[in-house]
Design a protein around this motif. Structure first.
Motif, short mmCIF file in Angstrom:
data_model
loop_
_atom_site.label_atom_id
_atom_site.label_comp_id
_atom_site.label_asym_id
_atom_site.label_seq_id
_atom_site.Cartn_x
_atom_site.Cartn_y
_atom_site.Cartn_z
N ARG A 41 0.84 -1.21 0.00
CA ARG A 41 0.00 0.00 0.00
C ARG A 41 0.87 1.25 0.00
O ARG A 41 0.56 2.24 -0.67
N GLN A 84 0.60 4.13 -2.96
CA GLN A 84 0.12 5.47 -2.64
C GLN A 84 1.19 6.55 -2.78
O GLN A 84 0.88 7.68 -3.14
N LYS A 136 -2.39 -3.09 -7.64
CA LYS A 136 -3.43 -2.84 -6.65
C LYS A 136 -4.13 -4.13 -6.26
O LYS A 136 -4.47 -4.35 -5.09
N MET A 171 -1.95 -6.12 -3.96
CA MET A 171 -1.90 -5.56 -2.62
C MET A 171 -2.91 -6.23 -1.70
O MET A 171 -2.67 -6.36 -0.49
#
Length: 432
Positions: free
Chosen positions: A195, A199, A215, A218
């Protein structure tokens, strides 16, 4: 799992030897049969392996960034040759070769760790069954079996039956509590690491399928490790938790010191660098000078973060040089303020409704019967004084049919060369 682990039996001897060496060191401090001695031996094994894998980690970072940068070109190739799989593969390989990118480089650290992971699993399984393996003789195996980490033997698993756990001199409740906490921490650290990467260290201006894939991973990876974790011995959970924490710290360092261009982390890094440069009026380290040098070399190809950094230097009266240093300049402040003022003075674009309203208002401000009033003086120029007096008195009347009234108030005007009403007499000087 035992079958897979047995495939890596060639490395079980080196792994067991490393564990024994660290155990002899920590055993002299905490005692040879304690969980601290055996647990720290496993942690030290992880640290040693990860230090050896740092070059592969650096290569993984470069490969990941290259893959992110190549995603738009790869997507274009796929769309162009969507009906020709062979040509598509050839163009992909050509693109990898031209850019020096290896798609497998991002998996190198995990692949390099796999033999050590399965070897450790095999060693701990033999310890749980009381069998000798590698350089671990009977005394060391019995010592490891009696070692407990927070009440759980290092060879016990979450799914073990009560009889097997009791043979290791522990209770099933203690084993499951310890293993459950370790599984949660292991999955949480895996999730946070991924993450944090998504980000802060991803160029958000480029939307590619690669980002969607990362993603998904993740969320998928932590679930996979949580499911697999219930079949891992406590010692393997210690190993995997330690390597996840190491990866998380390593990732944080890379994000803070060498962020991806265009990412949120780069913006934060350049803001810190700007504050340091403006407070000291110089770039104080060689690594930071390399960063500034790279930004200057980009020229007009700088991203938004880098442009803000250059503008911030200019406002502070500093100009970045090609060698990564900065010099003071009085014109830099004026140019930065002038550019900002010019940007502020630009008028806002009006909507279509406002522009039409302004045009209507301008037409309403003109005198009524503008065309007639402009032609009237030319008609009255040659009139005698009495005629002009009569015309003036006629304009004062309220009759709508008089010629003066039409000229002043009527919106309808005579056509060019024509006049309505009585014709005025010709001037005596006229030849016609």
């Amino acid at each position: 799992m035992d079958t897979i682990a047995s495939l890596f039996s060639f490395i079980t001897t080196p792994v067991s030897w490393i564990i024994v060496q660290f155990h002899s060191l920590y055993g002299a401090i905490f005692g040879p049969d304690t969980g601290w001695a055996w647990g720290l031996s496993i942690v030290s094994l992880v640290v040693l392996i990860r230090i050896c894998l740092i070059p592969l980690f650096v290569k993984q970072i470069k490969s990941t960034r290259n893959m992110q940068a190549l995603q738009p070109k790869m997507k274009a190739i796929q769309e162009r040759y969507k009906n020709d799989r062979q040509r598509q593969s050839e163009e992909m390989m050509k693109l990898y070769k031209e850019t020096g990118t290896n798609p497998l480089s991002s998996c190198l650290p995990i692949l390099a760790q796999s033999p050590f992971f399965f070897a450790l699993y095999h060693v701990l399984s033999k310890i749980a069954s009381g069998d000798e393996i590698g350089v671990l003789n009977e005394n060391l195996v019995n010592s490891a079996r009696e070692a407990h980490i927070f009440g759980a033997p290092i060879a016990a698993k979450f799914m073990d039956d009560p009889a097997k756990v009791e043979a290791l001199y522990a209770s099933l409740t203690d084993v499951r509590i310890v293993t459950a906490i370790m599984i949660v921490l292991m999955s949480a650290s895996q999730f946070y690491t991924q993450r944090q990467l998504m980000q802060k260290n991803v160029d958000l201006t480029v939307k590619t399928p690669y980002m969607q894939q990362q993603k998904m991973l993740m969320y998928i990876f932590p679930v996979i490790f949580a499911v697999m974790g219930i079949n891992f011995p406590v010692g393997v959970l210690v190993y995997w938790l330690t390597t996840n924490v190491w990866t998380m710290g390593q990732q944080m360092y890379v994000i803070n010191q060498n962020p991806t261009p265009g990412s949120k982390a780069q913006d934060q890094y350049l803001q810190r660098l700007l504050k340091s440069v403006t407070s000291h009026s110089e770039v104080r380290s060689r690594r930071k000078r390399t960063v500034v040098q790279a930004i200057v070399a980009k020229g007009t190809d700088r991203n938004d973060n880098e442009r803000r950094f250059i503008t911030g230097l200019a406002k502070a009266g500093l100009v970045a040089q090609a060698d990564g240093t900065v010099i003071k300049s009085d014109t830099a402040v004026a140019e930065a303020e002038g550019g900002a003022a010019q940007k502020r003075q630009q008028p806002k674009r009006q909507t279509k409704a406002k522009r039409q309203a302004a045009t209507t208002q301008t037409g309403a401000d003109k005198p009524a019967g503008g065309t007639g009033s402009a032609s009237k003086p030319s008609l009255e120029k040659d009139k005698p004084a009495a005629g002009r007096a009569r015309a003036g008195s006629t304009q004062g009347d309220a009759k709508p049919n008089t010629g003066g009234g039409k000229a002043a108030g009527s919106s309808r005007q005579p056509k060019p060369g024509q006049r309505k009403g009585p014709q005025r007499p010709k001037h005596p000087s006229s030849k016609k």
